[in-house]
Scaffold this active site. Structure first.
Site, short mmCIF file in Angstrom:
data_model
loop_
_atom_site.label_atom_id
_atom_site.label_comp_id
_atom_site.label_asym_id
_atom_site.label_seq_id
_atom_site.Cartn_x
_atom_site.Cartn_y
_atom_site.Cartn_z
N LYS A 179 27.59 69.07 39.60
CA LYS A 179 27.18 69.63 38.31
C LYS A 179 25.75 70.17 38.41
CE LYS A 179 30.34 66.64 35.82
NZ LYS A 179 30.59 65.39 35.08
N GLN A 204 27.40 60.55 32.28
CA GLN A 204 28.50 60.46 33.25
C GLN A 204 29.26 59.14 33.07
OE1 GLN A 204 29.42 62.95 35.52
NE2 GLN A 204 31.16 61.63 35.95
N ASP A 264 29.73 67.46 26.50
CA ASP A 264 31.08 67.04 26.89
C ASP A 264 32.05 67.06 25.70
OD1 ASP A 264 31.67 66.57 29.53
OD2 ASP A 264 30.74 64.58 29.57
#
Ligand code: NAD
Length: 282
Positions: free
Chosen positions: A53, A97, A120
């Site tokens: 990422k 994460q 997200d």
């Protein structure tokens, strides 16, 4: 034989466009889009994902930062970092994460990320907006990438039978909502579903997100169906596999995503897309 849906090529094209856009934006705006990723603990798969990422964020010219916190991080310490990033004007997207170490409950933290920085799309405001078919600030990356791939390959969604295997908050549920919002007739199957293959055989679009290598076999697939394989499973030989038994399913399906090189690269491309979209909101 099925059309192989090249997620890597689509993702590369999206990233190239964003890179171009960022270099143009630099002329008119005083700062670049900013993405902050928080990684707690030592999970090795997560470390690889975060590295990828960061690499893509840097490639397109974002200001990216990774906060690596020790396994022993307390709830208060993690909340304090989220609060700091919420207030930081240089940060457009915050990604926590997952999975977190066992002593930390994800919803205690995902709920605290500013919904307008929730890259997200996991904040209840964003999942609620998705449920209500109102535009979320961000849509979860993997589901968004799946829809982009279907659209790019001109696979009609409206009026089609879509079957989603898996009901996780990250993939199964949000992709089901996106398909429903696009007027598919959606069935969600899961580990307690009976007679799975009878259901999957009716799917024009079959999306599998279980994490069980090869569980979707050719006899479960309708001829000509689009098969989107979300699963990523590393075998004992070190190779990555998907949920679908690719070699046999490809002879029945009309289109299929490979693993690797299908949904995976699109997930990161959508993270980068979401960051840019959140930046444009501010
Ligand atoms: P999860 O473990 O949270 O959910 C798995 C789902 O599959 C559950 O809802 C469960 O009910 C269902 N399931 C399990 N066994 C089943 C069976 N035999 N029959 C029917 N349903 C069954 O997983 P997740 O986070 O949604 O991830 C699923 C897979 O997708 C994993 O392999 C993961 O690594 C992968 N993944 C890939 C990407 C990507 O970018 N390609 C992103 C997220 C997850």
């Amino acid at each position: 034989m099925a059309t192989i849906i090249d997620g890597k090529a689509s993702a590369d094209k999206i990233l190239e466009n964003i890179k171009q856009k960022v270099s143009e934006l630099e002329k008119s705006r005083d700062r670049k889009p900013g993405l902050s990723v928080i990684l707690v603990g030592e999970d090795s798969a997560s470390s690889v994902y975060v590295k990828n990422k960061e690499k893509k964020a840097n490639y397109v010219g974002f200001n990216s930062s990774v906060y690596k916190l020790p396994e022993t991080t307390t709830k208060d310490e993690l909340l304090a970092l989220i609060e700091k990033l919420n207030k930081d004007d240089a940060v457009d997207g915050i990604l926590l994460q997952l999975p977190l170490p066992k002593h930390l409950n994800p919803s205690d933290f995902l709920d605290k990320i500013d919904p307008k920085k929730d890259v997200d799309g996991f904040h209840p405001v964003n999942s609620g907006r998705l449920l209500n078919n109102e535009k979320p600030y961000a849509v979860p990356c993997t589901p968004k990438g799946i829809i982009r791939l279907l659209e790019e390959y001109n696979i009609q969604i409206e009026g089609k039978n879509a079957v989603v295997i898996g009901r996780s908050n990250i993939v199964g549920k949000p992709v089901s909502m996106l398909l429903l919002n696009k007027n598919a007739t959606v069935t969600v199957a899961h580990s307690k579903t009976k007679n799975l293959s009878e259901i999957t055989k009716k799917a024009d679009i079959l999306i599998s997100a279980t994490g069980h290598a090869g569980m979707v076999t050719a006899d479960m697939v309708k001829k000509g169906a689009a098969v989107i394989d979300v699963g990523i499973i590393r075998g004992n030989d070190g190779k990555l596999r998907g949920d679908a038994d690719f070699d046999t399913v490809k002879d029945i399906a009309g289109a299929i995503t490979p693993v690797p090189g299908g949904v995976g690269p699109m997930t990161i491309a959508m993270l980068i897309t979401n960051t840019l979209e959140l930046y444009m909101l501010r």
